[in-house]
Design an enzyme around this catalytic site. Structure first.
Site, PDB file in Angstrom:
ATOM      1  N   ARG A  26       0.911  -1.249   0.032  1.00 45.50           N
ATOM      2  CA  ARG A  26      -0.011   0.133   0.284  1.00 45.50           C
ATOM      3  C   ARG A  26       1.107   1.272  -0.119  1.00 45.50           C
ATOM      4  O   ARG A  26       1.065   2.114   0.909  1.00 45.50           O
ATOM      5  CB  ARG A  26      -0.951  -0.070   1.113  1.00 45.50           C
ATOM      6  CG  ARG A  26      -2.353  -0.341   1.035  1.00 45.50           C
ATOM      7  CD  ARG A  26      -2.659  -1.754   0.530  1.00 45.50           C
ATOM      8  NE  ARG A  26      -4.106  -1.843  -0.131  1.00 45.50           N
ATOM      9  CZ  ARG A  26      -5.233  -1.907   0.460  1.00 45.50           C
ATOM     10  NH1 ARG A  26      -4.989  -2.233   1.861  1.00 45.50           N
ATOM     11  NH2 ARG A  26      -6.388  -1.883  -0.140  1.00 45.50           N
ATOM     12  N   GLN A  52       0.145   2.335  -6.179  1.00 49.08           N
ATOM     13  CA  GLN A  52      -1.270   2.438  -6.044  1.00 49.08           C
ATOM     14  C   GLN A  52      -1.800   2.165  -7.378  1.00 49.08           C
ATOM     15  O   GLN A  52      -2.990   1.626  -7.090  1.00 49.08           O
ATOM     16  CB  GLN A  52      -1.513   4.197  -5.624  1.00 49.08           C
ATOM     17  CG  GLN A  52      -2.212   4.529  -4.601  1.00 49.08           C
ATOM     18  CD  GLN A  52      -2.150   5.928  -4.172  1.00 49.08           C
ATOM     19  OE1 GLN A  52      -1.529   6.798  -4.978  1.00 49.08           O
ATOM     20  NE2 GLN A  52      -2.747   6.164  -3.037  1.00 49.08           N
TER      21      GLN A  52
HETATM   22  P1  NAD Z   1      -9.155  -3.360   5.783  1.00 50.60           P
HETATM   23  O1  NAD Z   1      -9.927  -4.151   4.619  1.00 50.60           O
HETATM   24  O2  NAD Z   1      -8.151  -4.244   6.318  1.00 50.60           O
HETATM   25  O3  NAD Z   1     -10.310  -3.051   6.991  1.00 50.60           O
HETATM   26  C1  NAD Z   1     -11.308  -2.419   6.794  1.00 50.60           C
HETATM   27  C2  NAD Z   1     -11.491  -1.309   7.972  1.00 50.60           C
HETATM   28  O4  NAD Z   1     -11.837  -2.014   9.133  1.00 50.60           O
HETATM   29  C3  NAD Z   1     -10.267  -0.754   8.491  1.00 50.60           C
HETATM   30  O5  NAD Z   1     -10.554   0.808   8.267  1.00 50.60           O
HETATM   31  C4  NAD Z   1     -10.021  -1.090   9.972  1.00 50.60           C
HETATM   32  O6  NAD Z   1      -9.524  -0.036  10.726  1.00 50.60           O
HETATM   33  C5  NAD Z   1     -11.458  -1.512  10.170  1.00 50.60           C
HETATM   34  N1  NAD Z   1     -11.575  -2.306  11.603  1.00 50.60           N
HETATM   35  C6  NAD Z   1     -10.675  -3.265  12.174  1.00 50.60           C
HETATM   36  N2  NAD Z   1     -11.150  -3.742  13.062  1.00 50.60           N
HETATM   37  C7  NAD Z   1     -12.200  -2.887  13.316  1.00 50.60           C
HETATM   38  C8  NAD Z   1     -12.943  -3.153  14.734  1.00 50.60           C
HETATM   39  N3  NAD Z   1     -12.894  -3.856  15.771  1.00 50.60           N
HETATM   40  N4  NAD Z   1     -13.986  -1.926  14.794  1.00 50.60           N
HETATM   41  C9  NAD Z   1     -14.095  -0.925  13.526  1.00 50.60           C
HETATM   42  N5  NAD Z   1     -13.124  -1.186  12.498  1.00 50.60           N
HETATM   43  C10 NAD Z   1     -12.397  -1.874  12.408  1.00 50.60           C
HETATM   44  O7  NAD Z   1      -8.537  -2.243   5.252  1.00 50.60           O
HETATM   45  P2  NAD Z   1      -8.292  -1.506   3.743  1.00 50.60           P
HETATM   46  O8  NAD Z   1      -9.618  -0.889   3.534  1.00 50.60           O
HETATM   47  O9  NAD Z   1      -7.738  -2.529   3.069  1.00 50.60           O
HETATM   48  O10 NAD Z   1      -7.408  -0.419   4.440  1.00 50.60           O
HETATM   49  C11 NAD Z   1      -6.547  -0.456   5.622  1.00 50.60           C
HETATM   50  C12 NAD Z   1      -5.444   0.861   5.485  1.00 50.60           C
HETATM   51  O11 NAD Z   1      -4.897   0.979   4.420  1.00 50.60           O
HETATM   52  C13 NAD Z   1      -6.170   2.226   5.648  1.00 50.60           C
HETATM   53  O12 NAD Z   1      -5.618   2.852   6.579  1.00 50.60           O
HETATM   54  C14 NAD Z   1      -6.264   2.792   4.216  1.00 50.60           C
HETATM   55  O13 NAD Z   1      -6.354   4.152   4.142  1.00 50.60           O
HETATM   56  C15 NAD Z   1      -4.793   2.257   3.838  1.00 50.60           C
HETATM   57  N6  NAD Z   1      -4.722   2.097   2.407  1.00 50.60           N
HETATM   58  C16 NAD Z   1      -3.461   3.002   1.805  1.00 50.60           C
HETATM   59  C17 NAD Z   1      -3.228   2.893   0.470  1.00 50.60           C
HETATM   60  C18 NAD Z   1      -2.237   3.471  -0.122  1.00 50.60           C
HETATM   61  O14 NAD Z   1      -1.534   4.210   0.494  1.00 50.60           O
HETATM   62  N7  NAD Z   1      -1.855   3.250  -1.462  1.00 50.60           N
HETATM   63  C19 NAD Z   1      -4.355   2.144  -0.239  1.00 50.60           C
HETATM   64  C20 NAD Z   1      -5.185   1.252   0.317  1.00 50.60           C
HETATM   65  C21 NAD Z   1      -5.613   1.504   1.389  1.00 50.60           C
END
Ligand code: NAD
Length: 396
Positions: A128, A133
């Site tokens: 990530r 991206q």
């Molecule tokens: P994910 O699918 O792993 O999780 C989805 C969400 O569930 C997350 O926001 C997490 O905080 C939340 N979660 C986990 N346990 C929880 C709980 N007990 N109660 C409530 N919420 C809970 O996450 P994702 O969508 O793959 O993204 C994860 C991170 O990666 C984020 O910070 C996102 O911004 C980041 N990201 C960065 C890039 C990049 O920089 N290129 C791209 C995609 C995502």
């Protein structure tokens, strides 16, 4: 170099890994493209469109596997390949294979690939980072999931989403609670706002507050520190017992106010956190709807059944899997751009050039030259541990 695009299999799968637009890009990089007849049909790309883009259509699946130097796919290798073989046994020895591999949950595939000296790369291991991206297929599919979850909820709910001012009086807008504000959750928030719902976004990571608010939703989350709730990559961590109780109390107070709940909470490599109990469901208004996007990892709601619709206490609980496959045109377009960008990193002057000094090549590689390169999967195999819980729990 011959690159094969196969017809995806599996229940309800309509996506294709590479669309005709990307075929043009790959041809320009000097590679030959072979496409299985009908591979794009589910996403409305005809064989003629692939031919016009410069691909050769092949109707015999076994031939494709046999001649391909590289296979670009979306689904991991599945049972039921040509001649009844498992698809993991189909690439020719030494070939390159790229798809969502979910290696922690597919140890047998990894073992077979290593034994057959396949160089395999997993789209769910794309780092990530800003540079990666364009290749972030997890985010692409999560975007489709979040959007479609809201539409499913709106179709299932027995009420309007927007506020309506009519001759028969004013209709109050639906109240939507989105649990987990990662990529899918933020898209769900944006989509629910667009059709007029009043939205709350809940997450344990305080870092998402601003993003939730910028989409016009109210952030609800426990007062926990970033250190307690997220790892160095920004992913959620499993909470301590005390923090979990604090978070749960706050969430429990919000649940009865929601007409619709969309849950997306995940912790990489672990079962999805259980956030809505059967008792919580019993306190919701009859006619409410829950769409549980973590159904494939055990569900965020106690009553979720993967792939099924359940009605309990008058609340409908949907546990859809692979929702992105129900938006095959754009899900394929996005995935195709992601996998093409990754594969083009492996090509120089029309030939394969695997540069393991490149962090994206290194991080996405699962097997190469007979070795398991992905450390968490290697440790699992060496420790004789079972595959990780949940088909999608594949990130390191
Ligand atoms: P994910 O699918 O792993 O999780 C989805 C969400 O569930 C997350 O926001 C997490 O905080 C939340 N979660 C986990 N346990 C929880 C709980 N007990 N109660 C409530 N919420 C809970 O996450 P994702 O969508 O793959 O993204 C994860 C991170 O990666 C984020 O910070 C996102 O911004 C980041 N990201 C960065 C890039 C990049 O920089 N290129 C791209 C995609 C995502």
């Amino acid at each position: 170099m011959k690159v094969a695009i196969l017809k995806e299999t599996g229940p309800g799968e309509r996506r294709v890994a590479v669309t005709p637009d990307s075929v043009k890009q790959l041809k320009a990089a000097g590679v030959e493209i072979l496409v299985e007849a009908g591979a794009g049909a589910g996403a409305y790309h005809s064989d003629a469109a692939y031919e016009a883009a410069g691909a050769v259509i092949e109707s015999d699946t076994a031939t494709l596997w046999k001649v391909a130097d590289v296979v670009l796919k979306l689904q991991p290798p599945l049972a039921g390949g040509p001649g009844g073989k498992h698809e993991a046994e189909c690439p020719r020895e030494g070939a390159v294979f790229v798809s969502f591999l979910k290696p922690n949950a597919a140890l047998d595939v990894v073992r077979t690939f290593a034994a057959r000296r396949i160089s395999s790369f997993s789209m769910d291991l794309v780092p990530r980072t800003t540079r990666a991206q364009r290749m972030d297929a997890l985010s692409s599919m999560a975007t489709a999931d979040g959007y479609k979850a809201v539409l499913l909820a709106a179709l299932t709910a027995p009420r309007f989403f927007p506020m309506l001012v009519t001759a028969a009086g004013t209709i109050a807008p639906a109240r939507v609670l989105v649990i987990g504000a990662g990529v899918a959750g933020l898209q769900a928030i944006a989509s629910a706002r667009r059709i007029g719902a009043v939205v709350e976004g809940y997450d344990i990571r305080p870092a998402v507050k601003e993003e939730v608010e910028s989409l016009g939703a109210t952030f609800v989350g426990p007062k926990l520190s970033a250190e307690e709730t997220q790892d160095a990559q920004g992913y959620a961590k499993a909470l301590s017992e005390e923090a979990r109780a604090k978070a749960q109390e706050l969430l429990r107070a919000r649940i009865p106010h929601a007409d619709v709940i969309i849950t997306t909470a995940r912790v990489p490599g672990l079962k999805a956190p259980r956030l809505i109990s059967a008792e919580d469901v019993s306190k919701m208004k009859p006619g409410s709807v829950i769409v549980d996007l973590a159904a494939d990892q055990g569900g965020n709601c106690e009553l979720t059944e993967m792939g099924r619709d359940v009605v309990a206490h008058g609340v409908t609980i949907l546990g859809p899997v692979q929702l992105a496959a129900t938006v095959p045109v754009h899900a394929s377009q996005m995935y195709s751009r992601n996998i093409t960008a990754l594969f083009l990193l492996m090509v120089k002057n029309g030939a394969l050039n695997l540069d393991f000094n490149d962090d994206i090549i290194r991080d996405t590689c699962v097997t190469h030259d007979g070795q398991v390169m992905h450390a968490p999967t290697r440790e699992r195999l060496e420790g004789g541990q079972p595959a990780a819980a949940g088909a999608a729990g594949s990130r390191p």
